[in-house]
Design a protein around this motif. Sequence first.
Motif, PDB file in Angstrom:
ATOM      1  N   GLU A 286       4.272   1.674   1.248  1.00 14.75           N
ATOM      2  CA  GLU A 286       4.350   1.050  -0.080  1.00 14.75           C
ATOM      3  C   GLU A 286       5.777   1.010  -0.597  1.00 14.75           C
ATOM      4  O   GLU A 286       6.202   0.025  -1.223  1.00 14.75           O
ATOM      5  N   LEU A 287       6.540   2.076  -0.317  1.00 17.25           N
ATOM      6  CA  LEU A 287       7.930   2.125  -0.765  1.00 17.25           C
ATOM      7  C   LEU A 287       8.781   1.108  -0.008  1.00 17.25           C
ATOM      8  O   LEU A 287       9.618   0.413  -0.601  1.00 17.25           O
ATOM      9  N   ILE A 288       8.565   0.996   1.289  1.00 16.86           N
ATOM     10  CA  ILE A 288       9.273  -0.016   2.093  1.00 16.86           C
ATOM     11  C   ILE A 288       8.964  -1.414   1.565  1.00 16.86           C
ATOM     12  O   ILE A 288       9.855  -2.263   1.429  1.00 16.86           O
ATOM     13  N   LEU A 289       7.696  -1.668   1.262  1.00 24.81           N
ATOM     14  CA  LEU A 289       7.284  -2.974   0.756  1.00 24.81           C
ATOM     15  C   LEU A 289       7.970  -3.272  -0.576  1.00 24.81           C
ATOM     16  O   LEU A 289       8.438  -4.391  -0.816  1.00 24.81           O
ATOM     17  N   GLU A 290       8.053  -2.254  -1.425  1.00 30.92           N
ATOM     18  CA  GLU A 290       8.714  -2.411  -2.720  1.00 30.92           C
ATOM     19  C   GLU A 290      10.184  -2.778  -2.536  1.00 30.92           C
ATOM     20  O   GLU A 290      10.697  -3.701  -3.178  1.00 30.92           O
ATOM     21  N   PHE A 291      10.873  -2.052  -1.641  1.00 29.84           N
ATOM     22  CA  PHE A 291      12.286  -2.340  -1.374  1.00 29.84           C
ATOM     23  C   PHE A 291      12.464  -3.755  -0.828  1.00 29.84           C
ATOM     24  O   PHE A 291      13.416  -4.454  -1.175  1.00 29.84           O
ATOM     25  N   SER A 292      11.558  -4.166   0.038  1.00 25.89           N
ATOM     26  CA  SER A 292      11.721  -5.428   0.762  1.00 25.89           C
ATOM     27  C   SER A 292      11.377  -6.661  -0.059  1.00 25.89           C
ATOM     28  O   SER A 292      11.813  -7.758   0.272  1.00 25.89           O
ATOM     29  N   THR A 293      10.588  -6.474  -1.111  1.00 29.61           N
ATOM     30  CA  THR A 293      10.134  -7.642  -1.878  1.00 29.61           C
ATOM     31  C   THR A 293      10.843  -7.806  -3.214  1.00 29.61           C
ATOM     32  O   THR A 293      10.838  -8.897  -3.786  1.00 29.61           O
ATOM     33  N   GLU A 294      11.445  -6.741  -3.719  1.00 29.91           N
ATOM     34  CA  GLU A 294      12.019  -6.807  -5.058  1.00 29.91           C
ATOM     35  C   GLU A 294      13.496  -7.168  -5.079  1.00 29.91           C
ATOM     36  O   GLU A 294      14.072  -7.345  -6.146  1.00 29.91           O
ATOM     37  N   ARG A 295      14.129  -7.258  -3.923  1.00 27.76           N
ATOM     38  CA  ARG A 295      15.563  -7.571  -3.931  1.00 27.76           C
ATOM     39  C   ARG A 295      15.979  -8.173  -2.606  1.00 27.76           C
ATOM     40  O   ARG A 295      15.196  -8.238  -1.656  1.00 27.76           O
ATOM     41  N   GLU A 296      17.254  -8.576  -2.548  1.00 32.00           N
ATOM     42  CA  GLU A 296      17.774  -9.223  -1.340  1.00 32.00           C
ATOM     43  C   GLU A 296      18.923  -8.451  -0.709  1.00 32.00           C
ATOM     44  O   GLU A 296      19.488  -8.886   0.292  1.00 32.00           O
TER      45      GLU A 296
END
Length: 353
Positions: A19-29
């Motif tokens: 879930e944390l990886i997904l958060e990092f990967s979707t919220e920024r570039e």
Amino acid sequence: MKQNNFSEEVKNAFISFSELILEFSTERETSLKRKDFEALLKVLVDNIPFIHSGSVLLQDVDGSFYYIAAYNHDYKLLEKIRFKKEEMFMRRFKHVYIIKRKSIDFIKELSQKVGNIDDTLKESVKSIENIKAFVSIPIRVQRKIVGFFNLDTWEDEYTFEKNNFLPFAEMISDLLSLSVERFELIKSVKELNEKINKVVMFDPVTHLPNYKVLGNYFDKYVSLAKRDSSNLYLIKIKFENIDEVDRKHGFDYGNNILQKFAKIIEKNIRRSDILVSLNRESFAVLAISKSFPYNIFDRLNDSIVKFINSQNLDLTCTIGISEYGVDGKDVDSLINSAEEKSKPVKESKSVKV
């Protein structure tokens, strides 16, 4: 002694990690930073009882590997350590691999590297010396290893096998690799877009903004001029015989003349003015002024005359000026009007055109 079954803790920790990886990967570039890797390590170390510390190694531009993050280790200690490419690219590091203290010298080598560091940090070595085994999890981008996510145990060197941790480590490797590769792809796309923009928005010879940029700025400058109760002027400068120079002396020579010419113009306008290259032979200056910009016009005229005289070439250059609202209300109309009003540059001062 019977080994505890930590499968539920491992599963829950992996879900939190995902879930944390997904958060990092979707919220920024932007790519993962030290604090991001530390957060990922923390999720696993704090929630899996047999994992006690961790670290992340990334490959630098010179091929060496450096520690970008650590958890339950002193990062100030590890950030000073580097591993050569050949030290890391051994066969055992190409896949998820459990490394035991007694079986290889890697941890001993790490301690030796630490031993060469400031004595004030020696106390921090204990966390490294406590490691009984660690699992090395490769991070890949397009099948190339670019880093390692390491998880340590301080208790039993066989704990990773006893708790069947390798399948989870493989999934961690896949998730990290997907995330890092996504950020690398975004970075590559941005770099490619920048290159494309330079081709699309800038003249390849003079490196000045081109006609497209002039169009982008035009409406803004119209608004600025109206707000300031000023006038907007477009000055067009044209080399009438640059094609002849190209034929006689070659394109490289012609390019050199144009580059020098562009710098001459740039030096004789204000910072607030916009200078663009319209095509190989023409330049335009967009200027806001309360009244006819005699000073700019005269400086350009005189500096161009001096430049032409200094080149010992038969160069012909014209200069003309148009005013927004009087000669037109769009870029093309002002360019055409300035062209119609253009006159050869001359030694004398300007007169209103």
